[in-house]
Design a protein around this motif. Structure first.
Motif, PDB file in Angstrom:
ATOM      1  N   ASP A  36       0.872  -1.170   0.000  1.00  0.00           N
ATOM      2  CA  ASP A  36       0.000   0.000   0.000  1.00  0.00           C
ATOM      3  C   ASP A  36       0.914   1.227   0.000  1.00  0.00           C
ATOM      4  OD1 ASP A  36      -2.160   1.664   0.180  1.00  0.00           O
ATOM      5  OD2 ASP A  36      -2.845   0.924   2.119  1.00  0.00           O
TER       6      ASP A  36
ATOM      7  N   CYS B 183       1.801   5.350  -0.684  1.00  0.00           N
ATOM      8  CA  CYS B 183       1.337   6.730  -0.730  1.00  0.00           C
ATOM      9  C   CYS B 183       2.484   7.525  -1.351  1.00  0.00           C
ATOM     10  CB  CYS B 183       1.067   7.275   0.672  1.00  0.00           C
ATOM     11  SG  CYS B 183      -0.145   6.346   1.606  1.00  0.00           S
TER      12      CYS B 183
ATOM     13  N   ASP C 268      -2.968   9.934  -1.272  1.00  0.00           N
ATOM     14  CA  ASP C 268      -3.452   8.816  -0.455  1.00  0.00           C
ATOM     15  C   ASP C 268      -2.764   8.811   0.908  1.00  0.00           C
ATOM     16  OD1 ASP C 268      -5.410   7.909  -2.178  1.00  0.00           O
ATOM     17  OD2 ASP C 268      -4.174   6.325  -3.051  1.00  0.00           O
TER      18      ASP C 268
ATOM     19  N   GLY D 153      -3.004   5.755   3.079  1.00  0.00           N
ATOM     20  CA  GLY D 153      -2.736   4.395   3.523  1.00  0.00           C
ATOM     21  C   GLY D 153      -3.674   3.828   4.566  1.00  0.00           C
TER      22      GLY D 153
ATOM     23  N   ASP E 296      -7.922   1.540   2.812  1.00  0.00           N
ATOM     24  CA  ASP E 296      -6.484   1.394   2.617  1.00  0.00           C
ATOM     25  C   ASP E 296      -5.862   2.582   1.882  1.00  0.00           C
ATOM     26  OD1 ASP E 296      -8.002   0.351   0.440  1.00  0.00           O
ATOM     27  OD2 ASP E 296      -6.281  -0.745  -0.322  1.00  0.00           O
ATOM     28  N   HIS E 297      -6.686   3.546   1.508  1.00  0.00           N
ATOM     29  CA  HIS E 297      -6.205   4.768   0.862  1.00  0.00           C
ATOM     30  C   HIS E 297      -6.487   6.012   1.710  1.00  0.00           C
ATOM     31  CE1 HIS E 297      -5.311   2.828  -3.009  1.00  0.00           C
ATOM     32  NE2 HIS E 297      -6.240   1.975  -2.592  1.00  0.00           N
TER      33      HIS E 297
END
Length: 182
Positions: free
Chosen positions: A62, A64, A77, A79, A127-128
């Protein structure tokens, strides 16, 4: 002969283009990838509409991104949630973990949350957006349809509290958007 003609033509065209002696220097642009967590999917078929991955698992990073344009920053983003820092959360066959928070990684770069001018959200999934609320002084850039979903769903509001409450600036966008106006 043809080669000389094209060289001469290119030279004439280039010399006829006016050059401003007062042109502003372009801003320094830099980008960093931040580690915003790891997601281990135990059964990929749980996330597939074609069911082509029976019994397969996979680990996803994930990421960013921090982008500096001159003296301004955008964080793209945010995370997984900061509450996962240093832990591993399991849900069925899936596991999520976060080694370091976004704020911790920014601190290593000498950057504070207040220096982040914009937080861009690719889409509203946890997750963002997990650490978005840590950047409440930033202008939130989010797709209009995603913002409508965020406002309609109570389970998403914690990540967006500074903006839902009206205390922070939201700029909804549709498709392309020139963040820095350059």
């Amino acid at each position: 002969m043809k080669k000389n003609f094209f060289s001469i033509a290119a030279g004439v065209i280039a010399s006829s283009v006016p050059v401003s002696m007062n042109a502003a220097e372009p801003p320094v642009v830099e980008m960093w990838r931040l580690d915003c967590g790891t997601i281990e999917i135990g059964n990929l078929d749980d996330y597939s509409d074609s069911f082509l991955y029976p019994g397969r698992s996979m680990e996803f990073t994930d990421s960013c991104y921090l982008i500096r344009n001159g003296e301004r920053f955008i964080l793209w983003d945010t995370g997984l949630p900061k509450a996962l820092e240093g832990t591993k959360e399991e849900s069925g066959t899936d596991r999520m973990s976060l080694n370091r928070s976004v704020i911790g990684q920014l601190a290593e770069l000498g950057i504070t949350p207040d220096q982040i001018d914009f937080v861009g959200i690719s889409h509203y999934h946890y997750d963002h957006t997990g650490q978005a609320a840590d950047f409440g002084s930033s202008t939130l850039l989010i797709d209009r349809r995603d913002w409508d979903v965020v406002n309609a769903r109570q389970d998403l509001s914690a990540s967006f509290t500074p903006w839902i409450s009206g205390g922070s600036t939201v700029q909804t966008v549709t498709y392309d958007h020139d963040v820095f106006g350059d």
